[in-house]
Design a protein around this motif. Structure first.
Motif, short mmCIF file in Angstrom:
data_model
loop_
_atom_site.label_atom_id
_atom_site.label_comp_id
_atom_site.label_asym_id
_atom_site.label_seq_id
_atom_site.Cartn_x
_atom_site.Cartn_y
_atom_site.Cartn_z
N THR A 227 -26.83 -9.62 24.41
CA THR A 227 -25.65 -9.98 23.62
C THR A 227 -25.72 -9.28 22.26
N ALA A 228 -24.70 -8.52 21.94
CA ALA A 228 -24.65 -7.82 20.64
C ALA A 228 -24.13 -8.78 19.59
N THR A 229 -24.92 -9.00 18.54
CA THR A 229 -24.54 -9.95 17.49
C THR A 229 -24.41 -9.24 16.15
N ARG A 230 -23.48 -9.74 15.34
CA ARG A 230 -23.29 -9.25 13.98
C ARG A 230 -23.07 -10.45 13.07
N VAL A 231 -23.46 -10.33 11.82
CA VAL A 231 -23.23 -11.38 10.84
C VAL A 231 -22.60 -10.76 9.59
N PHE B 221 -34.62 -13.50 6.90
CA PHE B 221 -33.40 -14.31 7.00
C PHE B 221 -32.37 -13.73 7.97
N GLY B 222 -32.76 -12.81 8.83
CA GLY B 222 -31.82 -12.11 9.70
C GLY B 222 -31.22 -12.95 10.80
N LYS B 223 -30.22 -12.39 11.47
CA LYS B 223 -29.46 -13.08 12.51
C LYS B 223 -30.29 -13.50 13.71
N LYS B 224 -31.36 -12.74 13.99
CA LYS B 224 -32.18 -13.03 15.18
C LYS B 224 -32.78 -14.43 15.13
N HIS B 225 -32.94 -14.97 13.92
CA HIS B 225 -33.58 -16.28 13.78
C HIS B 225 -32.69 -17.43 14.27
N ARG C 235 -19.16 -11.87 -1.95
CA ARG C 235 -19.08 -10.90 -3.03
C ARG C 235 -17.75 -10.96 -3.78
N CYS C 236 -16.76 -11.64 -3.19
CA CYS C 236 -15.46 -11.69 -3.85
C CYS C 236 -15.12 -13.13 -4.22
N ARG C 237 -14.39 -13.30 -5.30
CA ARG C 237 -14.06 -14.64 -5.78
C ARG C 237 -13.22 -15.42 -4.77
N SER C 238 -12.38 -14.73 -4.03
CA SER C 238 -11.52 -15.42 -3.07
C SER C 238 -12.32 -16.02 -1.93
N CYS C 239 -13.60 -15.64 -1.81
CA CYS C 239 -14.42 -16.11 -0.70
C CYS C 239 -15.49 -17.11 -1.15
N LEU C 240 -15.35 -17.67 -2.33
CA LEU C 240 -16.40 -18.52 -2.86
C LEU C 240 -16.66 -19.76 -2.02
N GLN C 241 -15.74 -20.14 -1.18
CA GLN C 241 -15.95 -21.31 -0.33
C GLN C 241 -16.47 -20.93 1.05
N GLY C 242 -16.93 -19.70 1.19
CA GLY C 242 -17.60 -19.33 2.42
C GLY C 242 -16.72 -18.77 3.51
N THR C 243 -15.45 -18.45 3.21
CA THR C 243 -14.56 -17.98 4.26
C THR C 243 -14.96 -16.60 4.78
N CYS C 244 -15.82 -15.88 4.02
CA CYS C 244 -16.22 -14.55 4.46
C CYS C 244 -17.48 -14.56 5.32
N GLN C 245 -18.09 -15.72 5.55
CA GLN C 245 -19.30 -15.77 6.36
C GLN C 245 -18.91 -15.98 7.83
N TRP C 246 -19.47 -15.15 8.69
CA TRP C 246 -19.09 -15.21 10.10
C TRP C 246 -20.20 -14.64 10.97
N VAL C 247 -20.09 -14.94 12.25
CA VAL C 247 -20.97 -14.39 13.28
C VAL C 247 -20.09 -13.91 14.43
N THR C 248 -20.37 -12.73 14.96
CA THR C 248 -19.66 -12.26 16.16
C THR C 248 -20.67 -12.07 17.29
N LEU C 249 -20.23 -12.36 18.50
CA LEU C 249 -21.05 -12.23 19.70
C LEU C 249 -20.27 -11.41 20.73
#
Length: 206
Positions: A69-73, A84-88, A104-118
């Protein structure tokens, strides 16, 4: 051949409907008024009842994330992939985790930019999501999106985890897909970071 049975009420003899039966004389066995064969040598049958369809056993689910499974974060804290990588998220260890960096951007301060793809190596049908956050670095809203190969992502489910350390298990709308994206919104961390100790996706391989 069995002897003929005289037409008398046989004590304790019942037909399929559970009512006493009068033997009508037969070259073999007596019949009940409903036309059923009645034998004193067999145990009484359960009364006739409408046929009720029994629900089929649900198909057993299995973990869908594998070595292929190819994963990205979205990010890794201080870019320290070793610690702290995704494999953990998939090593089944209680000591290691994926720790995102702060947005990195103010519009994402509540975590909307954090994601995982599988990206799964073969088509799957997703039905469950298991996730374990670190309390204080969890997501109040997880949005699941999925698609088949070559198609655009579409929303599947919205989940509302608790801000706790324990494993949380969610049923999601069964969806056939090749790619799954999980977006972590509304982080409980002031800086919008997300910490995940375990991530599991369950369902069926097609």
């Amino acid at each position: 051949m069995l002897p003929r049975v005289p037409p008398v009420l046989l004590g304790g003899l019942h037909c399929c409907s559970g009512v006493p039966s009068v033997a009508r004389g037969s070259p073999m066995l007596p019949r009940c008024p409903h036309g059923c064969w009645v034998s004193p040598f067999l145990p009484l049958a359960d009364p006739i009842s409408p046929q009720v369809a029994r629900p089929q056993a649900a198909m057993a689910v299995e973990p869908l994330i594998c070595a292929d499974t190819a994963t990205r974060v979205s990010s890794v804290l201080n870019r320290d992939v070793k610690q702290f990588g995704k494999k953990h998220m998939f090593d089944a260890s209680e000591e290691t985790c994926w720790n995102s960096d702060q947005p990195r951007c103010r519009s994402c301060l509540q975590g909307t930019c954090q994601w995982v793809t599988l990206d799964f190596p073969r088509t799957v049908k997703v039905s469950q999501l298991h996730i374990q956050f670190q309390g204080g670095f969890s997501s109040r809203l997880c949005t699941l999106e999925g698609c088949r190969a070559g198609e655009e992502l579409v929303k599947i489910s919205a989940l509302y985890p608790e801000d706790i350390n324990a494993m949380q298990r969610f049923q999601v709308e069964e969806t056939v897909l090749d790619k799954l994206k999980i977006t972590f919104e509304n982080s409980t961390d002031f800086f919008g970071r997300i910490v995940v100790y375990h991530l599991g996706v369950l369902g069926e391989r097609l």
